[in-house]
Design a protein around this motif. Structure first.
Motif, PDB file in Angstrom:
ATOM      1  N   ALA A  98       2.074  -6.332 -10.806  1.00 18.79           N
ATOM      2  CA  ALA A  98       3.310  -6.759 -11.519  1.00 18.79           C
ATOM      3  C   ALA A  98       3.254  -5.611 -12.563  1.00 18.79           C
ATOM      4  N   TYR A  99       2.123  -4.948 -13.154  1.00 18.23           N
ATOM      5  CA  TYR A  99       2.311  -4.045 -14.177  1.00 18.23           C
ATOM      6  C   TYR A  99       2.947  -2.792 -13.558  1.00 18.23           C
ATOM      7  N   ILE A 100       2.468  -2.307 -12.185  1.00 17.52           N
ATOM      8  CA  ILE A 100       3.122  -1.101 -11.523  1.00 17.52           C
ATOM      9  C   ILE A 100       4.637  -1.622 -11.213  1.00 17.52           C
ATOM     10  N   LYS A 101       4.810  -2.473 -10.829  1.00 16.07           N
ATOM     11  CA  LYS A 101       6.093  -2.898 -10.327  1.00 16.07           C
ATOM     12  C   LYS A 101       7.297  -2.819 -11.658  1.00 16.07           C
ATOM     13  N   ASN A 102       6.906  -3.263 -12.694  1.00 14.67           N
ATOM     14  CA  ASN A 102       7.469  -3.380 -13.853  1.00 14.67           C
ATOM     15  C   ASN A 102       7.640  -2.116 -14.651  1.00 14.67           C
ATOM     16  N   ASN A 103       6.724  -1.256 -14.455  1.00 12.36           N
ATOM     17  CA  ASN A 103       6.722   0.014 -15.212  1.00 12.36           C
ATOM     18  C   ASN A 103       6.851   1.229 -14.447  1.00 12.36           C
ATOM     19  N   TYR A 104       6.472   1.044 -13.157  1.00 10.34           N
ATOM     20  CA  TYR A 104       6.832   2.385 -12.270  1.00 10.34           C
ATOM     21  C   TYR A 104       7.134   1.888 -10.995  1.00 10.34           C
ATOM     22  N   PRO A 105       8.465   1.341 -10.860  1.00 11.56           N
ATOM     23  CA  PRO A 105       8.950   1.123  -9.836  1.00 11.56           C
ATOM     24  C   PRO A 105       8.995   1.807  -8.500  1.00 11.56           C
ATOM     25  N   PHE A 106       9.469   3.161  -8.712  1.00 16.22           N
ATOM     26  CA  PHE A 106       9.323   3.984  -7.796  1.00 16.22           C
ATOM     27  C   PHE A 106       7.741   3.964  -7.188  1.00 16.22           C
ATOM     28  N   TYR A 108       5.602   1.996  -7.132  1.00 11.87           N
ATOM     29  CA  TYR A 108       5.264   0.595  -6.591  1.00 11.87           C
ATOM     30  C   TYR A 108       6.069   0.548  -5.196  1.00 11.87           C
ATOM     31  N   GLU A 109       7.261   1.043  -5.001  1.00 10.65           N
ATOM     32  CA  GLU A 109       7.888   0.970  -3.633  1.00 10.65           C
ATOM     33  C   GLU A 109       7.099   1.671  -2.704  1.00 10.65           C
ATOM     34  N   LYS A 110       6.633   2.923  -3.130  1.00 13.71           N
ATOM     35  CA  LYS A 110       6.071   3.666  -2.158  1.00 13.71           C
ATOM     36  C   LYS A 110       4.476   3.520  -2.029  1.00 13.71           C
ATOM     37  N   GLU A 111       3.732   3.039  -2.894  1.00 15.12           N
ATOM     38  CA  GLU A 111       2.324   2.943  -2.826  1.00 15.12           C
ATOM     39  C   GLU A 111       1.832   1.573  -2.980  1.00 15.12           C
ATOM     40  N   LYS A 113       3.792  -1.522  -2.665  1.00 15.78           N
ATOM     41  CA  LYS A 113       4.701  -2.789  -2.264  1.00 15.78           C
ATOM     42  C   LYS A 113       3.894  -3.367  -0.877  1.00 15.78           C
ATOM     43  N   ASP A 114       3.411  -2.689  -0.116  1.00 19.73           N
ATOM     44  CA  ASP A 114       2.795  -3.375   1.165  1.00 19.73           C
ATOM     45  C   ASP A 114       1.667  -4.059   1.013  1.00 19.73           C
ATOM     46  N   ILE A 115       0.857  -3.763  -0.071  1.00 20.37           N
ATOM     47  CA  ILE A 115      -0.332  -4.588  -0.655  1.00 20.37           C
ATOM     48  C   ILE A 115       0.154  -5.829  -0.967  1.00 20.37           C
ATOM     49  N   TYR A 116       1.377  -5.749  -1.934  1.00 20.59           N
ATOM     50  CA  TYR A 116       1.773  -7.175  -2.214  1.00 20.59           C
ATOM     51  C   TYR A 116       2.253  -8.198  -1.134  1.00 20.59           C
ATOM     52  N   GLU A 117       2.694  -7.400  -0.137  1.00 27.09           N
ATOM     53  CA  GLU A 117       3.304  -8.402   1.130  1.00 27.09           C
ATOM     54  C   GLU A 117       2.120  -8.976   1.702  1.00 27.09           C
ATOM     55  N   VAL A 118       1.034  -8.302   1.890  1.00 20.29           N
ATOM     56  CA  VAL A 118      -0.223  -8.984   2.414  1.00 20.29           C
ATOM     57  C   VAL A 118      -0.716 -10.055   1.655  1.00 20.29           C
ATOM     58  N   LEU A 119      -0.747  -9.571   0.387  1.00 19.97           N
ATOM     59  CA  LEU A 119      -1.401 -10.600  -0.531  1.00 19.97           C
ATOM     60  C   LEU A 119      -0.451 -11.891  -0.685  1.00 19.97           C
ATOM     61  N   ASP A 120       0.696 -11.732  -0.907  1.00 16.18           N
ATOM     62  CA  ASP A 120       1.765 -12.906  -0.937  1.00 16.18           C
ATOM     63  C   ASP A 120       1.450 -13.726   0.392  1.00 16.18           C
ATOM     64  N   GLU A 121       1.426 -13.128   1.592  1.00 14.08           N
ATOM     65  CA  GLU A 121       1.163 -13.922   2.742  1.00 14.08           C
ATOM     66  C   GLU A 121      -0.254 -14.848   2.599  1.00 14.08           C
ATOM     67  N   ILE A 160      -4.824   2.471  -8.614  1.00 10.55           N
ATOM     68  CA  ILE A 160      -3.947   2.649  -9.819  1.00 10.55           C
ATOM     69  C   ILE A 160      -4.559   3.768 -10.525  1.00 10.55           C
ATOM     70  N   ARG A 161      -5.812   4.005 -10.932  1.00  7.89           N
ATOM     71  CA  ARG A 161      -6.397   5.004 -11.577  1.00  7.89           C
ATOM     72  C   ARG A 161      -5.744   6.595 -11.130  1.00  7.89           C
ATOM     73  N   ASN A 162      -6.081   6.517  -9.628  1.00  9.79           N
ATOM     74  CA  ASN A 162      -5.997   7.663  -8.920  1.00  9.79           C
ATOM     75  C   ASN A 162      -4.535   8.044  -8.991  1.00  9.79           C
ATOM     76  N   ILE A 163      -3.639   7.109  -8.617  1.00 12.64           N
ATOM     77  CA  ILE A 163      -1.990   7.534  -8.417  1.00 12.64           C
ATOM     78  C   ILE A 163      -1.438   7.657  -9.952  1.00 12.64           C
ATOM     79  N   LEU A 164      -1.830   6.983 -10.918  1.00 10.90           N
ATOM     80  CA  LEU A 164      -1.350   7.257 -11.995  1.00 10.90           C
ATOM     81  C   LEU A 164      -1.977   8.426 -12.928  1.00 10.90           C
ATOM     82  N   GLU A 165      -3.234   8.705 -12.360  1.00 11.94           N
ATOM     83  CA  GLU A 165      -3.917   9.941 -12.686  1.00 11.94           C
ATOM     84  C   GLU A 165      -4.259   9.631 -14.385  1.00 11.94           C
TER      85      GLU A 165
END
Length: 328
Positions: A98-106, A108-111, A113-121, A160-165
């Motif tokens: 949620a932190y990534i989605k709310n603050n870094y939507p681009f 989130y969609e790229k890196e 969203k697929d993780i969220y879908e797995v966890l949601d299931e 998150i650490r790596n992608i946000l640098e």
């Protein structure tokens, strides 16, 4: 009108909160507890701390977990530990996403969203298993794959650490000792995630911590340093906060904010024990009455009556609720 995240409104008074944020970030302490009583501005500090870090090399993920018992009652020794670890692993990962989605939507969609879908299931399967009697026969239930603490969260934090640098990634948990009806088990499980972060900042409403004498900026309590917020007792700061709440609302446009005298504010501070939220409710009530009954009341006397009533209601609500306790 009380707002959860006041930092995104015109009501926000930045200076005292910035001062607290700087002290937290500069502190050598890796575990900090914010106290000061209810309504003292603890949540505002955490929201501001998260906002302050966005786009920088030191960021803070601000979270809050459910205060109501997950399964209708407070977990105890006879509740299966695996169920709660699974539940909080999912919940913790959702907070990170949620932190990534709310603050870094681009990003989130790229890196992510697929993780969220797995966890949601997985979450759907977990809820379905509970509804089908997981407590009575969980080993015989079709749902048998319980997540362990940090089985997913650890790699997600690293991602998150790596992608946000970022150089530092902090975690803050608001109302930590409210979690799951002030559950000891819930606090213990959540604390196991703390080593994933550079700093952990918690807010607490435990009366034991709030009443501890603090001579300097920080004192040590077990493995935690305590910072008690005090800007709710500063006359000038509180007066500005109250004036902004009135001035920003159209319904109070006929209330002269200059009527909020030092005597009115000082009385509210003393009677509420620095409870900013309580003072805001009182001053709005006072302004609303003044709209309809202008010049009919002595403002200072009426303010004293209103703040006493608000304090009484806050005290009654506290007495009815589960006592908050910091177990770690």
């Amino acid at each position: 009108m009380l707002i959860d995240n006041i930092t995104k409104t015109d009501f926000f008074v930045r200076e005292p909160v910035d001062k607290v944020n700087k002290e937290i970030l500069k502190s050598d302490s890796k575990r900090i507890i914010l106290t000061g009583g209810r309504g003292s501005g603890k949540s505002t500090v955490l929201y501001s701390l998260e906002n302050r870090g966005l786009g920088t090399e030191e960021q803070t993920i601000n979270t809050r977990f459910e205060s109501v018992s997950t399964f209708g009652y407070t977990p105890s020794e006879n509740i299966i530990n695996e169920i709660y670890r699974h539940k909080y692993e999912l919940s913790f990962c959702f907070k990170l996403l949620a932190y990534i989605k709310n603050n870094y939507p681009f990003i989130y969609e790229k890196e992510f969203k697929d993780i969220y879908e797995v966890l949601d299931e997985m979450s759907f399967e977990f809820v379905d298993a509970i509804n089908n009697g997981i407590f009575e026969s969980y080993k015989q239930n079709n749902f048998s794959q319980f997540l362990e603490t940090m089985s997913i969260a650890k790699s997600l934090v690293e991602r998150i650490r790596n992608i946000l640098e970022v150089e530092k990634l902090n975690l803050s948990i608001d109302r930590f000792d409210w979690t799951n009806n002030s559950s000891k088990l819930s606090q213990q499980i959540l604390s196991e995630y703390f080593p994933l972060f550079d700093k952990v900042i918690l807010t607490s409403d435990d009366d034991v911590l709030n009443l501890m004498p603090i001579c300097n900026y920080l004192i040590n309590y077990k493995d935690y340093d305590i910072q008690r917020l005090s800007y709710g007792g500063n006359l000038e700061i509180v007066k500005i906060i109250l004036q902004r709440h009135i001035a920003a609302q159209e319904r109070f446009k006929y209330f002269d904010i200059n009527n909020i005298t030092d005597n009115v504010v000082r009385a509210m501070i003393n009677e509420s024990s620095n409870n900013i939220s309580c003072m805001i409710m009182a001053i709005e009530n006072l302004a609303e009455m003044n709209n309809y009954y202008k010049d009919m009341y002595n403002l200072e006397n009426q303010a004293a009556t209103i703040i006493n009533e608000k304090v009484r209601r806050v005290r009654e609500l506290k007495e009815r609720s589960v006592q908050k306790r910091f177990y770690l």
